[in-house]
Design an enzyme around this catalytic site. Structure first.
Site, PDB file in Angstrom:
ATOM      1  N   ARG A 596     -50.001  -3.348 -67.444  1.00 12.86           N
ATOM      2  CA  ARG A 596     -49.563  -2.264 -67.510  1.00 12.86           C
ATOM      3  C   ARG A 596     -49.766  -1.023 -69.186  1.00 12.86           C
ATOM      4  NH1 ARG A 596     -43.684  -0.630 -66.819  1.00 12.86           N
ATOM      5  NH2 ARG A 596     -44.188   1.899 -66.261  1.00 12.86           N
ATOM      6  N   GLY A 672     -54.472  -3.504 -78.356  1.00 10.32           N
ATOM      7  CA  GLY A 672     -55.183  -2.657 -80.656  1.00 10.32           C
ATOM      8  C   GLY A 672     -57.015  -3.825 -80.973  1.00 10.32           C
ATOM      9  N   GLU A 673     -56.865  -4.457 -80.702  1.00  5.48           N
ATOM     10  CA  GLU A 673     -58.552  -5.546 -80.758  1.00  5.48           C
ATOM     11  C   GLU A 673     -59.124  -5.636 -79.530  1.00  5.48           C
ATOM     12  OE1 GLU A 673     -56.620  -8.555 -84.095  1.00  5.48           O
ATOM     13  OE2 GLU A 673     -55.411  -8.250 -82.345  1.00  5.48           O
TER      14      GLU A 673
END
Length: 713
Positions: A596, A672-673
């Site tokens: 989500r 983030g990665e």
């Protein structure tokens, strides 16, 4: 600590009100940052503040035999110079890179051998330049080779992954495969280079016997633990604040020498001490992405079904501390193949200690794997997307566990439609310009760490959430406020979040894309418990309000019966100038399946930023270890080229609505990665599509491009 918000817009949301989660809320600290009100580590300046400047070693390996500080101490305003001969003795440390100025050994160039302290930063810098260090040098070796005689297979790679995994008989399966490829790829050393260099302000209070540190760190808790051990203090005698951090990309994920030096100097000289590392010091001091040499062999049937896969990685570590980039690990989860070997070999060289850099393991490993898959598709004459779809696994190949959710094929299909994949399969040439398109898959594991949180409800309708999380520019404050508002069923503007201080409930560091999942779980549980208290409470709240806490240690440590990963697909179109060798990315598109999406605004920013970083990895970023002098030749942003505005093309980011109930209460995966993983491969595959030439070493610089085109001619 943040002030409580202004009076909220409503007392409480109704049960059928829209959730705060999933809304594109703007960053709660955005105004502070753009107006300069947000204060970073060295923007705190107490009275009598002094400044420090470290002295790096100028030899690749050896010993300090003498340190002459006479000229340095003669500089006006100099307070003193600490050397290995007279620096305070430190306690034990899990990380030996933090035991600075403790002995005379020089394990690599750039290792700190002295520290100048002065009344001004200019004085400290001048004094450091005046320190004269004499060395006894030893032969050094800084060159990584796949056949290095000292290469060995470690027990584990970074992240606790077994360094070697083998299933079936991959060598026999390769020998029997009708179609085989055997390719070598190379990724150079890469550097994190956050916008805010590593910096700290340390203030020792002798009367209170207490150390207060403002540090540019991805986790104030680990910094406090390390400083307490090194300075032989209790953790109660150390406070660390990391309220605003200007990026890290992994390099601030563990304590670094700058904060130890600042604390040591403050305690020794009895004054607050600031230390901001010069950018040119960062490559040798705060970790780097180690170079990786890859050999990938794929065996397949003529219909594209994989029958064998081996991924062998050779990388370097330092002689100070072992760190092994886990670049072969993603091959263990990506494609359905029963006969597989993934292994890591490492060489201890006279180099700085490598460390985390955005998506360690996955970023370089998937560059190699996805390039190899593209080469196999070319060999077979199969569309690269179709090849990946045909090898989609039902369960994780390495562990056999079912995936909690896996929508890689959906990402590939939707990305192909949005990108116009069918219409760009023929390479195009206009004069000297060659244009082509490429695709690559992405993956990143779901990681969750134990955290604690407190939530407070005030009589005036305001709420405060406290957790020692760190916002390194990702918008963590905002998303945590959304999690809290959602659990409490209150307006978002009624919630304030206090983070980045060791006086708050302990939480995991900002790393491994696990921040929101870990902190959000604790915040959700604390706010859920508070909401239950509020329901049970009758009448006005007491003057001090009501509070509740949560600790997710037991929940987070439970071993999941599922393989939990986020997935994605990258598409890139490049234009190659056959005359100059310049490669330009014209457009990029990513589609991701990451659970989500809690805030579309900050999520899109995270994905785009990661894709830009992947663009740099593909085209401009690289570092060279000078064999003669033993240091990184590219030590600043003049020589180490990160993408500038003109380098960044149109970028589209989309995601699949993914409902995974096996994650955390929010149903989120880390993002983030994920966005950097696969980007470089998509660009490299697009280059090959445009030119018909395959470059297997990053970055795709003009010299390499021209050499490839020239050899072909």
């Amino acid at each position: 600590m943040p002030a409580l918000p202004e009076k909220p817009s409503a007392d409480r949301l109704s049960a059928d009100s829209p959730s705060a989660l999933g809304s594109p809320a703007r960053r709660s600290e955005g105004r502070e940052k753009v107006t300069g009100a947000a204060r970073y580590a060295v923007e705190h300046t107490p009275a009598r503040c002094a400044y420090a400047w470290p002295v790096p070693a100028t030899v690749a390996r050896g010993r300090v035999t003498a340190v002459d500080t006479a000229a340095a101490t003669a500089v006006p305003g100099v307070i003193g110079v600490l050397t290995p001969y007279d620096a305070p003795r430190l306690g034990a440390a899990d990380d030996p890179t933090l035991r600075v100025l403790q002995d005379l050994a020089v394990p690599h160039r750039g290792w700190y051998v002295a520290l100048a302290v002065a009344d001004t930063p200019e004085g400290a810098r001048a004094a450091a330049a005046a320190v004269h260090v004499t060395y006894e040098t030893e032969p050094h070796d800084v060159t990584l080779r796949a056949d290095h005689q000292r290469a060995y297979t470690p027990e584990e790679a970074n992240g606790g992954h077994p360094a070697h995994r083998e299933h079936g008989d991959p060598d026999a399966a390769l020998a029997a495969a009708p179609v085989r490829i055997d390719c070598a790829y190379a990724v150079p050393p890469l550097h994190n280079h956050p916008m805010e260099p590593h910096a700290a302000l340390a203030d020792w209070d002798e009367e209170r016997h207490h150390l207060t540190v403002h540090d540019s760190s991805q986790g104030a808790g680990p910094v406090r633990t390390a400083l307490a051990a090194l300075l032989k203090l209790t953790e109660a005698e150390v406070t660390v604040v990391s309220e605003h951090v200007g990026g890290g990309f992994g390099s601030k994920g563990t304590p670094r020498p700058h904060v130890v030096l600042a604390a040591m100097a403050s305690r020794h000289y009895g004054r607050p001490v600031k230390l901001a590392l010069p950018r040119a010091h960062l490559p040798a001091t705060v970790g780097h992405r180690a170079p990786t040499l890859h050999r990938i062999r794929l065996g397949a049937r003529t219909d594209g079904t994989l029958t064998a896969l081996t991924h062998e990685v050779t990388t370097h570590t330092s002689r100070v501390r072992e760190f092994v980039e886990q670049a072969a690990v993603p091959a263990r989860v990506m494609y359905a193949v029963s006969d597989m070997r993934t292994t890591h070999r490492v060489v201890a060289l006279d180099v700085p200690t490598p460390s985390w850099m955005r998506a360690p393991g996955e970023a370089p490993g998937m560059y190699a794997l996805e390039s190899a898959m593209d080469e196999l598709a070319d060999t077979l004459g199969i569309d690269p997307i179709e090849l990946r779809v045909r090898n989609e696994p039902r369960t994780e190949p390495d562990s056999g566990l079912p995936f909690s959710s896996r929508h890689l094929v959906d990402c590939l299909r939707e990305g192909a439609e949005r990108f116009g994949w069918a219409g760009c399969r023929e390479p195009r040439r206009h004069g000297p310009f060659l244009t082509g398109c490429g695709v690559a898959a992405a993956t990143y594991p779901v990681l969750i760490a134990p955290s604690t949180a407190r939530a407070h409800a005030r009589p005036d309708g305001r709420h405060l959430v406290e957790i020692n999380a760190t916002d390194i520019g990702t918008g963590a404050r905002t998303v945590l406020a959304q999690v809290a508002a959602d659990a409490l069923r209150v307006p978002l503007d009624s919630v304030a979040v206090a983070i980045g201080h060791t006086g708050l409930p302990p939480a995991s560091l900002a790393g491994g894309s696990c921040g929101t999942a870990s902190w959000g779980w604790a915040v959700h549980d604390a706010c859920t418990a508070l909401a239950a208290r509020l329901v049970r409470h009758h009448g006005p709240l007491p003057t001090g309000g009501l509070s509740a806490s949560a600790d997710t240690t037991q929940s987070a440590k439970q071993k999941s019966p599922y393989s939990r990963h986020a997935f994605g697909a990258h598409f890139a179109e490049v234009r190659v100038d056959a005359t100059t060798g310049e490669v330009r990315v014209r457009r990029m598109l990513g589609v991701f399946a990451a659970g989500r999406i809690l805030n579309p605004l900050t999520a899109r920013s995270q994905f785009k930023g990661a894709m830009v970083m992947g663009l740099g990895m593909a085209l401009t970023e690289h570092s060279t270890v000078d064999a003669e002098f033993g240091d990184f030749a590219e030590r600043d942003l003049a020589a180490y080229h990160v993408p500038a505005h003109a380098d960044v093309p149109a970028i589209e980011v989309h995601w699949i609505d993914e409902h995974d109930k096996h994650l955390n209460p929010m149903g989120s995966k880390g993002i983030g990665e994920l966005g950097i993983v696969g980007t470089a491969a998509a660009i490299g595959n697009a280059f090959c599509h445009a030119t018909g030439r395959r470059l297997r070493e990053l970055p795709l610089t003009p010299d390499r491009v021209l050499a490839a085109l020239g050899r072909a001619d």
